[in-house]
Scaffold this active site. Structure first.
Site, PDB file in Angstrom:
ATOM      1  N   HIS A 122       0.838  -1.199   0.000  1.00  0.00           N
ATOM      2  CA  HIS A 122       0.000   0.000   0.000  1.00  0.00           C
ATOM      3  C   HIS A 122       0.869   1.244   0.000  1.00  0.00           C
ATOM      4  CE1 HIS A 122       0.772  -0.837   4.243  1.00  0.00           C
ATOM      5  NE2 HIS A 122       0.344   0.369   4.593  1.00  0.00           N
ATOM      6  N   HIS A 124       1.347   3.914   1.944  1.00  0.00           N
ATOM      7  CA  HIS A 124       1.873   4.645   3.094  1.00  0.00           C
ATOM      8  C   HIS A 124       3.399   4.693   3.065  1.00  0.00           C
ATOM      9  CE1 HIS A 124      -2.053   4.021   5.588  1.00  0.00           C
ATOM     10  NE2 HIS A 124      -2.125   5.033   4.743  1.00  0.00           N
ATOM     11  N   ASP A 126       5.774   4.430   5.108  1.00  0.00           N
ATOM     12  CA  ASP A 126       6.616   3.455   5.802  1.00  0.00           C
ATOM     13  C   ASP A 126       6.595   2.083   5.139  1.00  0.00           C
ATOM     14  OD1 ASP A 126       3.947   3.217   6.590  1.00  0.00           O
ATOM     15  OD2 ASP A 126       4.432   2.472   8.587  1.00  0.00           O
ATOM     16  N   HIS A 127       5.948   1.986   3.982  1.00  0.00           N
ATOM     17  CA  HIS A 127       5.975   0.762   3.179  1.00  0.00           C
ATOM     18  C   HIS A 127       6.441   1.013   1.746  1.00  0.00           C
ATOM     19  CE1 HIS A 127       3.712  -1.785   6.094  1.00  0.00           C
ATOM     20  NE2 HIS A 127       3.339  -0.591   6.514  1.00  0.00           N
ATOM     21  N   HIS A 178      -7.354  -1.225   5.554  1.00  0.00           N
ATOM     22  CA  HIS A 178      -6.387  -0.249   6.044  1.00  0.00           C
ATOM     23  C   HIS A 178      -6.300   0.919   5.069  1.00  0.00           C
ATOM     24  CE1 HIS A 178      -3.012   1.221   8.309  1.00  0.00           C
ATOM     25  NE2 HIS A 178      -2.207   1.150   7.264  1.00  0.00           N
ATOM     26  N   ASP A 202      -0.314  -4.309   5.951  1.00  0.00           N
ATOM     27  CA  ASP A 202      -1.085  -3.884   7.117  1.00  0.00           C
ATOM     28  C   ASP A 202      -2.519  -4.388   7.080  1.00  0.00           C
ATOM     29  OD1 ASP A 202       1.142  -2.602   7.992  1.00  0.00           O
ATOM     30  OD2 ASP A 202       0.379  -0.568   7.760  1.00  0.00           O
ATOM     31  N   HIS A 241       4.364  -5.259  10.257  1.00  0.00           N
ATOM     32  CA  HIS A 241       4.843  -4.647  11.494  1.00  0.00           C
ATOM     33  C   HIS A 241       5.013  -5.682  12.589  1.00  0.00           C
ATOM     34  CE1 HIS A 241       4.271  -0.367  10.382  1.00  0.00           C
ATOM     35  NE2 HIS A 241       3.276  -0.830   9.643  1.00  0.00           N
TER      36      HIS A 241
END
Length: 351
Positions: A122, A124, A126-127, A178, A202, A241
């Site tokens: 996805h 975001h 942090d990915h 998410h 996520d 995570h």
């Protein structure tokens, strides 16, 4: 198929999947390249209660049967562990400073593989934010995902689309919840006794799931229970995570009499003490203790006061958010500083 588990940032995982015959490699969720671990606090796009505290280095567990040999960590090190599906064991350690794509490429070099593709679950940061730098370093690298917001996206994938990397098959599973464009990746090899694997980002984590940010509870229920929940029970679950302890503590609140939750929580606490990842789990295990997959079970319905599965899930998400906030509140000033450190906020330009 060989999977290298690479902890980055504060509690993220990215992965390197290696086809061992052709030596082709695929990276999953190349995170922001600036930091290994944060100094404090909870990130904006958290996928659930986070229990693990950031540490200045990664400790190598002693006497663990899962490890072939001890390695000595460097200060602020990045630790990668390799996992083979047929044994489920971690085979090696590499300790590399920082989490810049150069270090990912160093792992690729040490493995002697050719990195051809990035699969992003996805959009975001942090990915996905590491994609841009990685593409600059590797011209011709293909970045795939289901959301146009993904950094450096080469081609947008569709639900049910299948990819092939040597003997590795990849089925793309759209799993909104998410985010609206979240894609999970189901991998297997033909004529191989090793179990398949799913990289769930996520959408699904060990004992939990990502916060519902962009879709309805009904869509999220379909993603979790009807899409991911119907994969073969032996499927290894590689999530985005390390939130296992917090997730299990919430699961225990939902089902205090669930012995599977108690046993998994005890196991996870030991892993946390040794600073060892809790991934992968299996889908069969998740069905025993993950409340977000157990929305039809009587104790979970009783906890939420609802019967319809999507309504049960909606209450679970709300209760989990309250549980997370009570367990680890973060002051607005700290959250703003954390966002600034990770590049979510820009410094004001001098006048």
């Amino acid at each position: 198929m060989k999977v290298k588990v690479i902890p980055v940032l504060e509690d993220n995982y990215m992965y390197l999947v290696i086809e061992e015959h052709t030596r082709e490699a695929v990276a999953v969720d190349v995170a922001v390249p600036k930091r290994v671990r944060a100094a404090f606090g909870r990130r904006e796009h958290s996928c659930g209660p986070r229990h693990r505290r950031p540490r200045p280095s990664v400790r190598t567990p002693r006497g663990s049967p899962d490890y072939a040999a001890e390695a000595h960590p460097l200060p602020g090190a990045l630790c990668t562990r390799a996992w083979r599906p047929n044994t489920g064991s971690h085979l090696d350690h590499l300790h590399l400073p920082n989490s810049h794509p150069f270090q990912l490429l160093e792992i690729v070099g040490r493995e002697g593989v050719s990195l051809t593709t990035v699969l992003t679950t996805h959009h975001h940061w942090d990915h996905a934010q590491g994609n841009t730098e990685l593409v600059r370093l590797l011209p011709g690298l293909v970045v795939l995902g289901a959301d146009e917001r993904i950094c450096a996206l080469t081609r947008r994938l569709a639900h049910g689309e299948e990819l092939r990397f040597g003997a590795i098959h990849v089925r793309c599973l759209l799993t909104p919840g998410h985010t609206s464009g979240h894609m999970s990746y189901f991998l297997w090899e033909d004529e191989c006794l090793d179990p398949p694997a799913v990289f769930s980002g996520d959408a699904l984590s060990v004992a939990g799931c990502g916060s519902r940010l962009e879709t309805t509870a009904q869509q999220m229920y379909h993603s979790l229970v009807e899409t991911l929940g119907t994969l073969p029970p032996e499927t290894k679950v590689f999530c985005g995570h390390e939130h296992t302890l917090g997730n299990l503590e919430f699961a225990q609140k939902v089902e205090p009499c669930n012995n599977h939750v108690k046993a998994k929580l005890s196991w996870a606490k030991k892993r946390d003490e040794d600073d060892v990842p809790t991934v992968p789990s299996t889908l069969g295990e998740e069905l025993l203790y993950n409340p977000f997959l157990r929305v039809a079970e009587e104790p979970v319905c009783k906890f939420t006061g609802k019967v319809a599965p999507a309504e049960v899930l909606e209450v679970l998400c709300r209760e989990r958010a309250s549980f997370e906030q009570a367990a680890e509140p973060l002051q607005p000033q700290a959250r703003a500083l954390l966002a600034l450190q990770w590049g979510l906020l820009s410094m004001p330009r001098p006048k």
